[in-house]
Design an enzyme around this catalytic site. Structure first.
Site: not given
Length: 227
Positions: A74-76
């Site tokens: 996940p990049c958030q």
């Protein structure tokens, strides 16, 4: 000729598997994906491949001998569009599960994908943490930032077309928040980026009215929204 085996972490809708299997020599043995809509796509196109819902449930002993492990964790929390909590964030912090699985399985190859913001998250310390972790396992790492416009993907949003969407009605939780839309407009203005008229109208509407009203506007509903 023996097929190489592939474990697909944070699978999304199977982009890594689609590309690797196109070689004719690589077979995906399992997916790991938490999003139920993405899992429906995976089940549709790979009905015989198991899908694990939570990366924390992956046991290295179950995949000893796998040749390749891929994943876009996940990049958030590392994206410039987010709060930039980095690897200490709940979502991007799942990198450490990726690292654990690599350590337990010791595949010959690992392919890791994320946004360019990973390089600058926490002034580069998060990327350094990843490189140190890979080095401690025994991997030599190389990295590149790739621009999609040079790989046959239209760069102009007006020319883009998504032609294979499983869900016609997209749940409102996937819409941008007012704060995110405001941030995108602010950064575009600061950097002198000219947005398309349609994009500017949509973002401005989000800022003024919120994603719930945008959902109703698009789908012409007044009742309960899908969540």
């Amino acid at each position: 000729m023996r097929h190489l085996t592939h474990l697909d972490l944070f699978s999304g809708i199977g982009g890594f598997s689609l590309g690797l299997e196109a070689t004719g020599r690589i077979k995906t043995v399992a997916f790991v994906e938490s999003d139920k809509f993405a899992r429906r796509v995976l089940h549709k196109h790979w009905p015989d491949v198991p899908v694990i819902h939570d990366v924390r449930d992956v046991k290295g002993d179950d995949f000893n001998g796998v040749d390749i492990i891929t994943g876009g964790f996940p990049c958030q929390d590392v994206s410039v569009a987010g709060r930039r909590e980095g690897l200490s964030g709940d979502r991007s912090g799942l990198w450490f599960e990726f690292e654990r699985i690599l350590s337990e399985c010791r595949p010959r190859w690992a392919i890791i994908e994320n946004v360019p913001g990973l390089l600058t998250s926490n002034n580069g310390e998060d990327f350094a943490t990843i490189l140190r972790g890979l080095g401690n396992i025994g991997y030599n790492a190389a990295w590149r930032v790739l621009d999609s416009q040079y790989f046959g993907v239209p760069n102009d949003a007006d020319e883009s077309l998504l032609s294979d969407i499983l869900e016609v009605v997209v749940p409102v939780k996937y819409y941008l928040s007012q704060k995110a839309a405001e941030g995108l407009l602010r950064r575009a203005n600061k950097k002198g980026v000219e947005l398309s008229e349609e994009m500017e109208i949509a973002l401005s509407y989000l800022v003024r009215n919120g994603r719930d009203k945008l959902y109703h506007l698009i789908h012409g509903t007044t009742g309960t929204m899908e969540t």
